[in-house]
Each structure stands twice: as structure tokens, then as C-alpha cells.
Scaffold this motif. Structure first.
Motif, PDB file in Angstrom:
ATOM      1  N   GLU A 212      28.501 -72.004  19.966  1.00 20.81           N
ATOM      2  CA  GLU A 212      28.673 -70.559  20.071  1.00 20.81           C
ATOM      3  C   GLU A 212      28.370 -70.022  21.466  1.00 20.81           C
ATOM      4  O   GLU A 212      29.029 -69.109  21.939  1.00 20.81           O
ATOM      5  CB  GLU A 212      27.749 -69.866  19.068  1.00 20.81           C
ATOM      6  N   ARG A 213      27.370 -70.619  22.119  1.00 14.88           N
ATOM      7  CA  ARG A 213      26.949 -70.071  23.412  1.00 14.88           C
ATOM      8  C   ARG A 213      26.623 -71.181  24.401  1.00 14.88           C
ATOM      9  O   ARG A 213      26.286 -72.291  24.014  1.00 14.88           O
ATOM     10  CB  ARG A 213      25.708 -69.195  23.240  1.00 14.88           C
ATOM     11  N   VAL A 214      26.697 -70.838  25.661  1.00 11.17           N
ATOM     12  CA  VAL A 214      26.255 -71.707  26.751  1.00 11.17           C
ATOM     13  C   VAL A 214      25.172 -70.936  27.493  1.00 11.17           C
ATOM     14  O   VAL A 214      25.383 -69.804  27.914  1.00 11.17           O
ATOM     15  CB  VAL A 214      27.425 -72.050  27.711  1.00 11.17           C
ATOM     16  N   LEU A 215      23.997 -71.546  27.614  1.00  7.93           N
ATOM     17  CA  LEU A 215      22.850 -70.884  28.240  1.00  7.93           C
ATOM     18  C   LEU A 215      22.295 -71.738  29.365  1.00  7.93           C
ATOM     19  O   LEU A 215      22.363 -72.956  29.312  1.00  7.93           O
ATOM     20  CB  LEU A 215      21.744 -70.657  27.202  1.00  7.93           C
ATOM     21  N   GLU A 216      21.706 -71.087  30.357  1.00  3.65           N
ATOM     22  CA  GLU A 216      21.063 -71.813  31.447  1.00  3.65           C
ATOM     23  C   GLU A 216      19.601 -71.440  31.487  1.00  3.65           C
ATOM     24  O   GLU A 216      19.217 -70.297  31.263  1.00  3.65           O
ATOM     25  CB  GLU A 216      21.722 -71.476  32.789  1.00  3.65           C
ATOM     26  N   SER A 217      18.768 -72.428  31.759  1.00  7.59           N
ATOM     27  CA  SER A 217      17.325 -72.241  31.871  1.00  7.59           C
ATOM     28  C   SER A 217      16.814 -73.228  32.900  1.00  7.59           C
ATOM     29  O   SER A 217      17.613 -73.805  33.646  1.00  7.59           O
ATOM     30  CB  SER A 217      16.658 -72.461  30.502  1.00  7.59           C
ATOM     31  N   VAL A 218      15.519 -73.426  32.956  1.00 11.21           N
ATOM     32  CA  VAL A 218      14.926 -74.441  33.825  1.00 11.21           C
ATOM     33  C   VAL A 218      14.041 -75.339  32.977  1.00 11.21           C
ATOM     34  O   VAL A 218      13.472 -74.908  31.980  1.00 11.21           O
ATOM     35  CB  VAL A 218      14.110 -73.828  34.991  1.00 11.21           C
ATOM     36  N   ASP A 219      13.943 -76.613  33.372  1.00 13.72           N
ATOM     37  CA  ASP A 219      13.063 -77.524  32.646  1.00 13.72           C
ATOM     38  C   ASP A 219      11.662 -77.451  33.237  1.00 13.72           C
ATOM     39  O   ASP A 219      11.382 -76.637  34.124  1.00 13.72           O
ATOM     40  CB  ASP A 219      13.633 -78.943  32.624  1.00 13.72           C
TER      41      ASP A 219
ATOM     42  N   ALA B  94      24.674 -74.171  22.672  1.00 13.98           N
ATOM     43  CA  ALA B  94      23.947 -73.733  21.478  1.00 13.98           C
ATOM     44  C   ALA B  94      24.868 -73.596  20.273  1.00 13.98           C
ATOM     45  O   ALA B  94      25.966 -73.049  20.370  1.00 13.98           O
ATOM     46  CB  ALA B  94      23.258 -72.402  21.753  1.00 13.98           C
ATOM     47  N   GLU B  95      24.366 -74.084  19.147  1.00 12.83           N
ATOM     48  CA  GLU B  95      25.067 -73.940  17.876  1.00 12.83           C
ATOM     49  C   GLU B  95      24.964 -72.486  17.428  1.00 12.83           C
ATOM     50  O   GLU B  95      23.985 -71.797  17.709  1.00 12.83           O
ATOM     51  CB  GLU B  95      24.394 -74.848  16.844  1.00 12.83           C
ATOM     52  N   GLY B  96      25.972 -72.027  16.713  1.00 16.80           N
ATOM     53  CA  GLY B  96      25.949 -70.671  16.181  1.00 16.80           C
ATOM     54  C   GLY B  96      24.913 -70.508  15.085  1.00 16.80           C
ATOM     55  O   GLY B  96      24.447 -71.487  14.497  1.00 16.80           O
ATOM     56  N   ARG B  97      24.564 -69.283  14.782  1.00 17.57           N
ATOM     57  CA  ARG B  97      23.565 -69.000  13.760  1.00 17.57           C
ATOM     58  C   ARG B  97      24.188 -68.771  12.393  1.00 17.57           C
ATOM     59  O   ARG B  97      23.486 -68.680  11.389  1.00 17.57           O
ATOM     60  CB  ARG B  97      22.750 -67.781  14.162  1.00 17.57           C
ATOM     61  N   ASP B  98      25.504 -68.661  12.337  1.00 11.15           N
ATOM     62  CA  ASP B  98      26.179 -68.431  11.063  1.00 11.15           C
ATOM     63  C   ASP B  98      26.006 -69.621  10.133  1.00 11.15           C
ATOM     64  O   ASP B  98      25.813 -70.754  10.574  1.00 11.15           O
ATOM     65  CB  ASP B  98      27.684 -68.198  11.277  1.00 11.15           C
ATOM     66  N   ALA B  99      26.118 -69.361   8.844  1.00 15.12           N
ATOM     67  CA  ALA B  99      25.989 -70.425   7.842  1.00 15.12           C
ATOM     68  C   ALA B  99      27.075 -71.486   8.010  1.00 15.12           C
ATOM     69  O   ALA B  99      26.876 -72.639   7.639  1.00 15.12           O
ATOM     70  CB  ALA B  99      26.040 -69.832   6.442  1.00 15.12           C
ATOM     71  N   ASP B 100      28.217 -71.104   8.571  1.00 11.82           N
ATOM     72  CA  ASP B 100      29.309 -72.069   8.728  1.00 11.82           C
ATOM     73  C   ASP B 100      29.326 -72.733  10.109  1.00 11.82           C
ATOM     74  O   ASP B 100      30.314 -73.329  10.496  1.00 11.82           O
ATOM     75  CB  ASP B 100      30.656 -71.423   8.432  1.00 11.82           C
TER      76      ASP B 100
END
Length: 96
Positions: free
Chosen positions: A39-46, A56-62
Motif C-alpha cells: 500500500e505504501r512506500v516509506l523512508e526512515s533511518v536505521d 508497507a502492507e495495507g491495513r485493509d482486511a484484504d
């Protein structure tokens, strides 16, 4: 970074050779292979301060779509090719 980690550049190179209209799925868990919708692409730092990109996987049940197709699991070497068992001659009533 370990050599087995895919970089953003590697991902872009790989995706650029594919059909741009094809949906992207995430194959997870080699011991119980499932397919998930991204569902989403996010950037962070380790913890070392390096940039890291998360799919990231979506939060929907499907969001979990079901079992990974066998040919994909085989291509990932998560399982070996499955062959149908050999057929035995049927027994007849009366013991033959």
C-alpha cells in the motif's frame, strides 16, 4: 549493509524492466508462503543513521491476498517442484 540486501537502485532497475501497469505484490514467509498487497512506500533511518525504504502492507482486511503461487515459491527456492504421485493400478472387487 549485507550483500543480500536489495537497494532502491536495484529495485528501480528491476522494476523498470517490468510492465508498468502490473500490480506489485510482496511474497512473505518461505515456510508458509503468502502474498500481500503493498500500500505504501516509506523512508526512515536505521540504528546507524542510514536511510532505509520500507514497503508497507495495507491495513485493509484484504491486504493479504492468499497463498503464493507454486511457480513463484519454486522460483524463490522456498519450495521444490511438486510432482504428482505415481498412479497405481486400481484393485478390483474380489482382490484382483
Amino acid at each position: 549493509m549485507t550483500s543480500s540486501e536489495l537497494t532502491v537502485g536495484d529495485l528501480i532497475d528491476s522494476l523498470s524492466a517490468r510492465d508498468r501497469s502490473a500490480p506489485v505484490r510482496l511474497a512473505m514467509n518461505p515456510f508458509f508462503p503468502m502474498v500481500h498487497r503493498i500500500e505504501r512506500v516509506l523512508e526512515s533511518v536505521d540504528e546507524t543513521g542510514r536511510a532505509v525504504v520500507y514497503l508497507a502492507e495495507g491495513r485493509d482486511a484484504d491486504a493479504q491476498l492468499g497463498h503464493l503461487p507454486t511457480e513463484v515459491a519454486v522460483a524463490l527456492t522456498w519450495q521444490g517442484p511438486v510432482r504428482a504421485p505415481t498412479r497405481r493400478a486400481r484393485r478390483r472387487a474380489g482382490g484382483n
